[in-house]
Design a protein around this motif. Sequence first.
Motif, PDB file in Angstrom:
ATOM      1  N   GLY A 225     -14.109 -45.139  -2.895  1.00 44.96           N
ATOM      2  CA  GLY A 225     -14.027 -43.867  -2.194  1.00 44.96           C
ATOM      3  C   GLY A 225     -13.754 -44.043  -0.706  1.00 44.96           C
ATOM      4  N   VAL A 226     -13.045 -43.061  -0.140  1.00 42.62           N
ATOM      5  CA  VAL A 226     -12.753 -43.020   1.289  1.00 42.62           C
ATOM      6  C   VAL A 226     -13.310 -41.702   1.827  1.00 42.62           C
ATOM      7  N   TYR A 227     -13.938 -41.747   2.982  1.00 40.83           N
ATOM      8  CA  TYR A 227     -14.596 -40.550   3.506  1.00 40.83           C
ATOM      9  C   TYR A 227     -13.819 -39.898   4.653  1.00 40.83           C
ATOM     10  N   ILE A 228     -13.843 -38.573   4.656  1.00 40.75           N
ATOM     11  CA  ILE A 228     -13.370 -37.770   5.777  1.00 40.75           C
ATOM     12  C   ILE A 228     -14.585 -37.017   6.306  1.00 40.75           C
ATOM     13  N   SER A 229     -14.920 -37.241   7.583  1.00 39.12           N
ATOM     14  CA  SER A 229     -16.104 -36.602   8.152  1.00 39.12           C
ATOM     15  C   SER A 229     -15.854 -36.276   9.622  1.00 39.12           C
ATOM     16  N   SER A 230     -16.833 -35.691  10.288  1.00 40.49           N
ATOM     17  CA  SER A 230     -16.654 -35.189  11.645  1.00 40.49           C
ATOM     18  C   SER A 230     -17.190 -36.143  12.699  1.00 40.49           C
ATOM     19  N   TRP A 231     -16.397 -36.364  13.753  1.00 39.19           N
ATOM     20  CA  TRP A 231     -16.868 -37.150  14.887  1.00 39.19           C
ATOM     21  C   TRP A 231     -17.753 -36.305  15.809  1.00 39.19           C
ATOM     22  N   LEU A 232     -17.785 -34.982  15.572  1.00 42.59           N
ATOM     23  CA  LEU A 232     -18.599 -34.104  16.420  1.00 42.59           C
ATOM     24  C   LEU A 232     -20.088 -34.370  16.248  1.00 42.59           C
TER      25      LEU A 232
END
Length: 252
Positions: A225-232
């Motif tokens: 799996g590869v994750y997309i998440s927030s740097w905020l």
Amino acid sequence: MKTWIIKVGGAVLNSADAAKALFDVLASEQDNFVIVHGGGALVDAWLQDAGFVTAKHQGLRISPNEQMPYIVGALAGCANKQLMSQAISAGHKPVGLSLYEAGVLVSEKLKVLAQVGQCSGSCDSVLPSLLEQGRLPLVSSIGFGEDGQWYNVNADEAAAAIAKELDAELIFMTDVEAVLDANKQPLHQLNTQQIETLILEGVIQGGMEVKVKTSLLAAQHLRRGVYISSWLKPENLVALLKGEHVGTKITP
């Protein structure tokens, strides 16, 4: 010890202390890290100041040869060194690189995109030796071909290529909490069929379409799996490094 490829968008540079907060998180971890970055907003500003009009095709910036000195200067120069400054202040020993030094060869993607490149091969990489020395590689999305031509590469694709070369974990840090559905609600996991459907329905489009497609290809190559998440939220990165599910997980 794991190796993590963390892609950060250029928008991090526009938010006070955002990059510093991310580097502070990494400073407390024992794993190896490679940062891959873009800098679209900075490129837009530089091109506008120079009197150029920016155009895009399928979510990718058209990069005529006459604009490349500004694009290279913004990405491999200013954006890279801004991140270096923040990394040093967080206690790291960063090294600024292009894709060539990172072991990725680039070729022309589409003629209509001009000097936009795609990751097409590999060459000797300095990354393993830098990581052994405890350095923090900061890789801009500027690449070179075997003939020395320079190219503007989508930073998501660049990060995926480096992750493949190093067989590393991959996280895309973006400016949204997760990929969103038609009702603007976060999607916690997406597979190939779901992604194809959401793109056909126009729910995922533009830059996010490029990011999701690249994430899917990376997940297929890495077989994980590869994750997309927030740097905020720097705590998101802490959670991901611990193996927790934050943001959207893209699976083959």
